[in-house]
Design a protein around this motif. Sequence first.
Motif, PDB file in Angstrom:
ATOM      1  N   SER A 178     -79.562 -21.731 -32.005  1.00  0.00           N
ATOM      2  CA  SER A 178     -78.382 -22.426 -32.523  1.00  0.00           C
ATOM      3  C   SER A 178     -78.508 -22.643 -34.028  1.00  0.00           C
ATOM      4  O   SER A 178     -77.519 -22.899 -34.712  1.00  0.00           O
ATOM      5  N   TRP A 181     -77.146 -17.761 -37.632  1.00  0.00           N
ATOM      6  CA  TRP A 181     -75.728 -17.398 -37.720  1.00  0.00           C
ATOM      7  C   TRP A 181     -75.575 -15.901 -37.540  1.00  0.00           C
ATOM      8  O   TRP A 181     -76.344 -15.117 -38.090  1.00  0.00           O
ATOM      9  N   HIS A 190     -68.544 -19.584 -34.765  1.00  0.00           N
ATOM     10  CA  HIS A 190     -68.558 -18.176 -34.391  1.00  0.00           C
ATOM     11  C   HIS A 190     -67.240 -17.817 -33.691  1.00  0.00           C
ATOM     12  O   HIS A 190     -66.775 -18.567 -32.824  1.00  0.00           O
ATOM     13  N   ASP A 211     -77.029 -20.173 -24.126  1.00  0.00           N
ATOM     14  CA  ASP A 211     -76.325 -19.990 -25.396  1.00  0.00           C
ATOM     15  C   ASP A 211     -75.571 -21.268 -25.754  1.00  0.00           C
ATOM     16  O   ASP A 211     -74.555 -21.592 -25.141  1.00  0.00           O
ATOM     17  N   THR A 213     -74.361 -21.724 -28.790  1.00  0.00           N
ATOM     18  CA  THR A 213     -73.498 -21.403 -29.925  1.00  0.00           C
ATOM     19  C   THR A 213     -72.086 -21.908 -29.666  1.00  0.00           C
ATOM     20  O   THR A 213     -71.553 -21.762 -28.583  1.00  0.00           O
TER      21      THR A 213
END
Length: 217
Positions: A178, A181, A190, A211, A213
């Motif tokens: 995390s 980028w 994202h 994940d 993100t």
Amino acid sequence: MKNALLILSGGMDSVTLLYDRATEIALAVSFDYGSNHNDKEIPFAKLHCEKLGIPHLTIPLKFMHDYFKSSLLEGADAIPEGNYADENMKSTVVPFRNGIMLSIAAGLAESRNLTKVMMANHFGDHAVYPDCRKEFVDHMSNAIAAGTYAGITIDAPYTEISKADIARRGKALGIDYSETWSCYKGEAVHCGKCATCLERKAALAEAGIIDTTEYGA
């Protein structure tokens, strides 16, 4: 012995290499060439260098933004959606980007009495990016060795492995992805739809990493 300079973007691959080979890295260098996502990546590069106590430099390459043609330099709306195998992804190529960065890194390495330049290209890059392929890396390494008194070489250990393989290494190293980028659009979060976001999702899933993100709608 710390004898290497690492080209560090702040993305998954180069951050993994930073941790993977930390005992060899004397200096990490990020290049700000005006891409859509440089401002998102580079702070993560600095963050991880601070955690590991590795010196970090950011070198501006504004001329690439001003004179080169690539959707990566033209704003978020110019970035195509889809997978790397798609023909439209060729628009994201920044011409000879790695060649330019490796040349500068080699000069900087020789100035610092270092003998190796490290980069984190991987097999998944090969379909679109000619300056990520093994043939290019091998020839560039030979040219740099011939053109430096120290015989500096390129060390690109991920050239023939996948992004999922890299993620597995990162998982074993305890890397928090995390704090990296990927997205080429470089917006607040994202996008989840461009090729690098899709590749990120797939690699994390294949490596068995949850994940965290934040992706756009």
